[in-house]
Design a protein around this motif. Structure first.
Motif, PDB file in Angstrom:
ATOM      1  N   LEU A 158       4.336   0.486 -12.082  1.00  0.00           N
ATOM      2  CA  LEU A 158       3.683  -0.062 -10.892  1.00  0.00           C
ATOM      3  C   LEU A 158       3.405  -1.549 -11.053  1.00  0.00           C
ATOM      4  N   ARG A 159       3.527  -2.268  -9.956  1.00  0.00           N
ATOM      5  CA  ARG A 159       3.086  -3.656  -9.861  1.00  0.00           C
ATOM      6  C   ARG A 159       1.788  -3.627  -9.056  1.00  0.00           C
ATOM      7  N   ILE A 160       0.687  -4.047  -9.668  1.00  0.00           N
ATOM      8  CA  ILE A 160      -0.643  -3.935  -9.052  1.00  0.00           C
ATOM      9  C   ILE A 160      -1.219  -5.338  -8.938  1.00  0.00           C
ATOM     10  N   HIS A 219      -2.769  -4.329  -3.844  1.00  0.00           N
ATOM     11  CA  HIS A 219      -1.452  -3.755  -3.580  1.00  0.00           C
ATOM     12  C   HIS A 219      -0.952  -2.982  -4.793  1.00  0.00           C
ATOM     13  N   PHE A 220      -0.391  -1.798  -4.551  1.00  0.00           N
ATOM     14  CA  PHE A 220       0.292  -1.005  -5.565  1.00  0.00           C
ATOM     15  C   PHE A 220       1.723  -0.796  -5.083  1.00  0.00           C
ATOM     16  N   SER A 221       2.704  -1.354  -5.783  1.00  0.00           N
ATOM     17  CA  SER A 221       4.092  -1.141  -5.374  1.00  0.00           C
ATOM     18  C   SER A 221       4.931  -0.762  -6.587  1.00  0.00           C
ATOM     19  N   ALA A 222       6.014  -0.047  -6.312  1.00  0.00           N
ATOM     20  CA  ALA A 222       6.932   0.331  -7.390  1.00  0.00           C
ATOM     21  C   ALA A 222       7.513  -0.925  -8.021  1.00  0.00           C
ATOM     22  N   LEU A 223       7.576  -0.930  -9.334  1.00  0.00           N
ATOM     23  CA  LEU A 223       8.093  -2.092 -10.042  1.00  0.00           C
ATOM     24  C   LEU A 223       9.541  -2.379  -9.655  1.00  0.00           C
TER      25      LEU A 223
END
Length: 303
Positions: A229-231, A245-249
Motif C-alpha cells: 500500500l501507498r499511504i 489516501h490508501f492506494s495499491a502500490l
C-alpha cells in the motif's frame, strides 16, 4: 451537490454536452462540461467523467471468444495490430457525475498550465490560511459520510472515537472490482484539522490509528498487505478536512507526484522529531494558472 457513479433523477436524454474540458490518453478518460434540464425546468451545469474500466481477470477469456469482433489494422511479419470490439457487457465505461457543478468544479477539470509554489510557514500564515478562511468550500458531503447520512453501507472500517477516530471508505475512483487500482480514503472524525499544516504531535495518536487500523482493515477485507500500500496525504488537499489516501502500490494513482504526496509514515516521523514541524517547514505544491491562490502568491511577490 450530487456526486455519484450512476444517474439519479435525470437521464442521458436530459444532458447536453457543452465542451470537452480535458482528456487523458494515459488514464483513458475524458472530462466533459454538460448541462442538465432539471425536473423543474431549470438548467444546471454538470461535470461528467468517462473512464475506461480496468480489465478483470475473470473476463479475459470472454474477450477472445467468437462473439468478439476483430478488425485488422496492420500486419508486418510476426507483428499485427487489431481493433477489438467486445460485446456490450464487456464494454463498461465508468461514469462519474458531479451535479450541480459550480464554476470551481469546471475549472478543476479544465486543462491548465501549472506552476510550482514553495510555501514557507510564514507564507501559509500570511497568504494561504487567510485565503482558505475567505472561501466557502463546501464539504457537507464529508460530514454526510461521518454522520452516516450517505454512503454508510460503503464504510469498510470505523474507529468511532471523536478525537482519534476515523472512517475508511473506498474512493469513488475505485470500482472495487479488482485490486490493481485499490483506492480508499480514511476521513478523520475531527473537523478542525484542515490539512497537513494543522498537524502537531497532539495528532500522533490519530495518525497512528489511521496507519495501523487502516492497514489491518484492508488486509482483512481485501487481502492486500500493508507493504503493498501507498499511504499518504495531499498538500494542497482537494478539500480542507483531514483525510489520508490508501492506494495499491501498483496503481499510478492521481496525485502521487513528489510535489503533492506526503507519506503518512514520514509525516509521523517528522512530528515525532519536531512537534511543530509542519508549522515551520517549507512545502512545495502545484497550482493551476487560473487558481485564485496562485494570484495571491503572485501579488505577494512569492510566485
Amino acid at each position: 451537490m450530487f456526486l455519484a457513479t450512476y444517474w439519479c433523477s435525470f437521464s442521458w436524454a436530459s444532458v447536453l454536452t457543452i465542451r470537452l474540458l480535458r482528456e487523458s490518453a494515459r488514464d483513458k478518460a475524458v472530462f466533459l462540461h454538460g448541462q442538465v434540464n432539471g425536473t423543474s425546468g431549470d438548467v444546471k451545469d454538470a461535470v461528467v467523467i468517462l473512464e475506461k474500466t480496468p480489465f478483470q481477470e475473470e473476463n479475459i477469456s470472454d474477450l477472445l471468444k467468437n462473439h468478439t469482433k476483430l478488425q485488422l489494422q496492420m500486419s508486418n511479419d510476426i507483428y499485427s495490430t487489431y481493433h477489438l470490439y467486445p460485446p456490450p457487457q464487456l464494454s463498461e465505461i465508468k461514469t462519474t457525475v458531479i451535479y450541480p457543478a459550480t464554476e470551481k468544479h469546471l475549472q478543476k477539470y479544465l486543462r491548465q498550465e501549472v506552476h510550482l509554489i514553495r510555501e514557507t510557514g510564514e507564507d501559509y500564515k500570511n497568504i494561504t490560511l487567510p485565503f482558505i478562511q475567505s472561501q466557502s468550500f463546501s464539504i457537507q458531503w464529508v460530514y454526510n459520510i461521518l454522520e452516516k447520512k450517505a454512503e454508510a453501507d460503503r464504510i469498510i472500517h470505523e474507529n468511532p472515537d471523536p478525537c482519534n477516530g476515523f472512517v475508511l471508505i473506498p474512493d469513488f475512483k475505485w470500482n472495487q472490482k479488482q485490486l490493481d487500482d485499490l483506492y480508499l480514503i480514511a476521513i478523520s472524525h475531527r473537523r478542525e484539522i484542515k490539512s497537513l499544516r494543522d498537524l502537531t504531535s497532539e495528532h500522533l495518536p490519530l495518525l497512528k490509528n489511521i496507519l495501523q487500523e487502516g492497514k489491518e482493515a484492508i488486509l482483512k477485507r481485501f487481502g492486500v498487505a500493508g507493504t503493498q500500500l501507498r499511504i499518504y496525504l495531499h498538500y494542497q488537499p482537494s478539500y480542507y478536512h483531514l483525510h489520508v489516501h490508501f492506494s495499491a502500490l501498483s496503481y499510478d494513482a492521481p496525485g502521487i507526484s513528489v510535489e503533492r504526496a506526503h507519506l503518512l509514515t514520514h509525516v509521523i516521523d517528522n512530528l515525532e522529531l519536531d512537534p511543530q514541524y509542519y508549522q515551520k517547514q517549507a512545502l512545495t505544491f502545484a497550482l493551476r494558472a487560473d487558481e485564485p491562490l496562485l494570484k495571491k502568491f503572485q501579488e505577494a511577490g512569492r510566485a
